[in-house]
Design a protein around this motif. Structure first.
Motif, PDB file in Angstrom:
ATOM      1  N   THR A  70       0.798  -1.231   0.000  1.00 11.14           N
ATOM      2  CA  THR A  70       0.000   0.000   0.000  1.00 11.14           C
ATOM      3  C   THR A  70       0.836   1.290   0.000  1.00 11.14           C
ATOM      4  O   THR A  70       0.277   2.378   0.101  1.00 11.14           O
ATOM      5  N   HIS A  71       2.159   1.163  -0.112  1.00 11.51           N
ATOM      6  CA  HIS A  71       2.972   2.379  -0.246  1.00 11.51           C
ATOM      7  C   HIS A  71       4.397   2.063  -0.682  1.00 11.51           C
ATOM      8  O   HIS A  71       5.145   1.397   0.034  1.00 11.51           O
ATOM      9  N   LEU A  72       4.772   2.562  -1.850  1.00 15.19           N
ATOM     10  CA  LEU A  72       6.171   2.457  -2.274  1.00 15.19           C
ATOM     11  C   LEU A  72       6.502   3.549  -3.285  1.00 15.19           C
ATOM     12  O   LEU A  72       5.610   4.126  -3.899  1.00 15.19           O
ATOM     13  N   HIS A  73       7.808   3.801  -3.421  1.00 12.56           N
ATOM     14  CA  HIS A  73       8.310   4.787  -4.384  1.00 12.56           C
ATOM     15  C   HIS A  73       9.076   4.026  -5.463  1.00 12.56           C
ATOM     16  O   HIS A  73      10.232   3.630  -5.243  1.00 12.56           O
ATOM     17  N   ALA A  74       8.470   3.848  -6.626  1.00 15.54           N
ATOM     18  CA  ALA A  74       9.145   3.121  -7.704  1.00 15.54           C
ATOM     19  C   ALA A  74      10.505   3.733  -8.067  1.00 15.54           C
ATOM     20  O   ALA A  74      11.479   2.995  -8.275  1.00 15.54           O
ATOM     21  N   THR A 225      -0.208  10.337   0.013  1.00 16.12           N
ATOM     22  CA  THR A 225       0.818  11.229   0.554  1.00 16.12           C
ATOM     23  C   THR A 225       1.403  10.621   1.825  1.00 16.12           C
ATOM     24  O   THR A 225       1.168   9.434   2.113  1.00 16.12           O
ATOM     25  N   HIS A 226       2.219  11.410   2.523  1.00 17.55           N
ATOM     26  CA  HIS A 226       2.831  10.960   3.785  1.00 17.55           C
ATOM     27  C   HIS A 226       2.279  11.767   4.946  1.00 17.55           C
ATOM     28  O   HIS A 226       1.906  12.921   4.771  1.00 17.55           O
ATOM     29  N   ILE A 227       2.335  11.182   6.151  1.00 18.35           N
ATOM     30  CA  ILE A 227       1.952  11.926   7.353  1.00 18.35           C
ATOM     31  C   ILE A 227       2.732  11.423   8.574  1.00 18.35           C
ATOM     32  O   ILE A 227       2.932  10.211   8.719  1.00 18.35           O
ATOM     33  N   ALA A 263       0.903   7.503   4.216  1.00 16.70           N
ATOM     34  CA  ALA A 263       1.964   6.599   4.649  1.00 16.70           C
ATOM     35  C   ALA A 263       2.458   6.989   6.039  1.00 16.70           C
ATOM     36  O   ALA A 263       2.608   8.181   6.340  1.00 16.70           O
ATOM     37  N   HIS A 264       2.672   5.990   6.853  1.00 20.75           N
ATOM     38  CA  HIS A 264       3.325   6.054   8.181  1.00 20.75           C
ATOM     39  C   HIS A 264       2.391   6.367   9.352  1.00 20.75           C
ATOM     40  O   HIS A 264       1.980   5.468  10.059  1.00 20.75           O
ATOM     41  N   GLY A 265       2.109   7.631   9.656  1.00 22.77           N
ATOM     42  CA  GLY A 265       1.220   7.940  10.789  1.00 22.77           C
ATOM     43  C   GLY A 265       1.737   7.419  12.114  1.00 22.77           C
ATOM     44  O   GLY A 265       0.962   6.922  12.938  1.00 22.77           O
ATOM     45  N   THR A 314       5.824  -1.481   1.781  1.00 19.81           N
ATOM     46  CA  THR A 314       7.275  -1.650   1.859  1.00 19.81           C
ATOM     47  C   THR A 314       7.979  -0.305   1.972  1.00 19.81           C
ATOM     48  O   THR A 314       9.074  -0.217   2.504  1.00 19.81           O
ATOM     49  N   ASP A 315       7.370   0.759   1.386  1.00 18.34           N
ATOM     50  CA  ASP A 315       8.025   2.072   1.306  1.00 18.34           C
ATOM     51  C   ASP A 315       9.427   1.976   0.698  1.00 18.34           C
ATOM     52  O   ASP A 315      10.343   2.682   1.129  1.00 18.34           O
ATOM     53  N   ILE A 316       9.590   1.145  -0.320  1.00 16.14           N
ATOM     54  CA  ILE A 316      10.830   1.233  -1.118  1.00 16.14           C
ATOM     55  C   ILE A 316      11.040   2.693  -1.481  1.00 16.14           C
ATOM     56  O   ILE A 316      10.076   3.370  -1.829  1.00 16.14           O
TER      57      ILE A 316
HETATM   58 ZN    ZN Z   1       7.154   6.943   1.318  1.00 18.94          ZN
END
Ligand code: ZN
Ligand code: GUN
Length: 427
Positions: A70-74, A225-227, A263-265, A314-316
């Motif tokens: 549910t969250h990664l940066h290709a 987005t991120h938080i 992402a994160h929280g 994974t947040d690659i």
């Molecule tokens: Zn991220």
């Protein structure tokens, strides 16, 4: 119709909520019937429908739903393991220079091929993906996802302050480019568009307002987005937007609803959790990244108890692997050091049906149930000598899953099917 015969395990309900019914279905000798792009039936082998072609996989094969990241940066694939420094240093030292390279479409093509190879090799059938600010690079990620038959939710990052000049755009241009990509790709086959302001610190109020305008125009688009990942970041957001808490910043611009994934929280306040719950916004928990960057320990039950839906990511490239086995294993460890022991069924849920729910795709996919899209994996319970030993000695399905969670990797993924089509396989 085609029948896949082997062991079967699938979550079917949320194990974190009592009263939703038994959370999973498991068969030691079972079948999954596939017709076109759909699952036609699932059950014990004794009840299989007659007359269909049978794929005999044997008792060393486990059929299970595909994984949801549910969250990664290709674009960050090539910088995995860039060490030293916490979030903001890491962004400046490694991430922004890496992302600046995506002004070159040739570079984007190489990384696009590599990222979908990695995701499929690791059994990920669907992912919510950050691109960079670049229109062409984002277009290339979408095209490659389509070519590979991948279920991708992708967005062009929007950034207009607090980054190197090469990664800054004018807010209106960012809106226009996002809108063009959305019109081209959103709901084309399995693809969806995510409106993707990077995070509050790289956004002016004007940029967030335009992202909100885009969301109002296209209500069925995602917001990504991120938080509240890191304490220094949270303090910075308080300086930049003194009038509001972090979650309020996004809310003020109309960016929070059930298609929003944050992402994160890690550091959300009670008030913020209450707001996210009322807006039905989702959190992507990325334990491997939180450990790698030293961001902090996510309190899963605090977020779930507030009524916020959580998926795993994974947040690659802050996450060090595309493997959702590692995401599950690290989610376990992050709770374990806080005195909470997650079960293998809970972890598998988070990586499959729970991820689909976080992405509002659980009516369509995420579990092996009749009528859903045929998105599934065949796992090899003899992938390594150790997995083989552990699997043969497992006395329950929970024990079997647990061994896979902690020892599984890409070698464990034998075949990957999305919408009934084999998109990756090893012979
Ligand atoms: Zn991220
Ligand atoms: N916050 C803003 N951008 C990023 C990023 O690229 N990675 C992570 N982990 N956090 C971020």
């Amino acid at each position: 119709m085609k029948l896949f015969r082997g062991r079967v395990f699938t979550p079917v309900a949320d194990p974190f909520r009592g009263g939703d019914g038994h959370p999973y279905i498991a068969h030691d000798d079972g079948f999954v019937a596939v017709e076109g792009d759909r699952i036609a039936a699932v059950g014990p082998w004794g009840e299989h429908p007659p007359g269909a072609e049978v794929m005999e996989l044997g008792s060393d094969a486990l059929i299970t739903p595909g994984f949801f990241d549910t969250h990664l940066h290709a674009p960050q694939l090539e910088m995995i393991g860039s060490y030293g420094g916490h979030l903001l240093d890491w962004l400046n030292r490694y991430t922004f220079p890496t992302e600046a390279k995506f002004s070159d479409p040739k570079h984007a093509e190489v990384i696009a091929r590599a990222i979908f190879d990695e995701l499929l090799r690791n059994g990920t059938v669907c992912a919510l993906i950050f691109s960079t600010i670049h229109y062409e690079a984002t277009d290339i990620f979408f095209a490659e996802a389509e070519r590979r038959g991948f279920r991708g939710i992708i967005g062009k990052a929007m950034m207009d302050r607090n980054a190197p000049a090469a990664l800054l755009e004018n807010a209106k241009e960012s809106y226009d480019a996002s809108r063009r990509l959305l019109l081209k790709w959103h709901k084309r086959g399995l693809l969806r568009y995510a409106i993707t302001p990077r995070f509050a610190p790289t956004s002016t109020p004007e940029l967030l307002a335009l992202a909100g305008d885009l969301k109002r125009e296209f209500r069925d688009a995602y917001v990504h987005t991120h938080i509240s990942e890191n304490t220094t970041e949270v303090l910075w957001v308080q300086e930049l937007f003194p009038e509001a808490e972090y979650a309020d910043v996004y809310d003020r611009y109309g960016l929070l609803d059930e298609l929003t994934v944050l992402a994160h929280g890690v550091y959300l306040t009670e008030e913020e959790l209450d707001l996210l719950s009322r807006r039905k916004a989702r959190i992507a928990h990325c334990p491997n990244s939180n450990l790698f960057l030293g961001s902090g320990l996510f309190r899963l039950h605090r977020v779930l108890n507030a009524g916020v839906v959580v998926g795993l990511g994974t947040d690659i490239g802050a996450g060090t692997t595309p493997s959702m086995f590692t995401a599950m294993a690290d989610a376990y460890k992050v709770q374990q050091v806080q005195g909470v022991s997650l079960t293998p069924v809970e972890l598998w849920y988070l990586a499959t049906l729970g991820g689909a729910r976080a992405l509002s795709l659980d009516q369509e996919t995420g579990s092996l149930e009749a009528g859903k899209s045929a998105d599934f994996l065949i796992l090899d319970l003899r992938a390594t000598p150790l997995i083989s030993m552990r699997s043969q000695r497992a006395t329950s399905v929970e024990e079997l899953l647990s061994g896979l969670i902690f020892m599984g990797d890409d070698r464990t993924i034998k075949n990957v099917f999305i919408a009934g089509r084999e998109v990756w396989g090893r012979r």
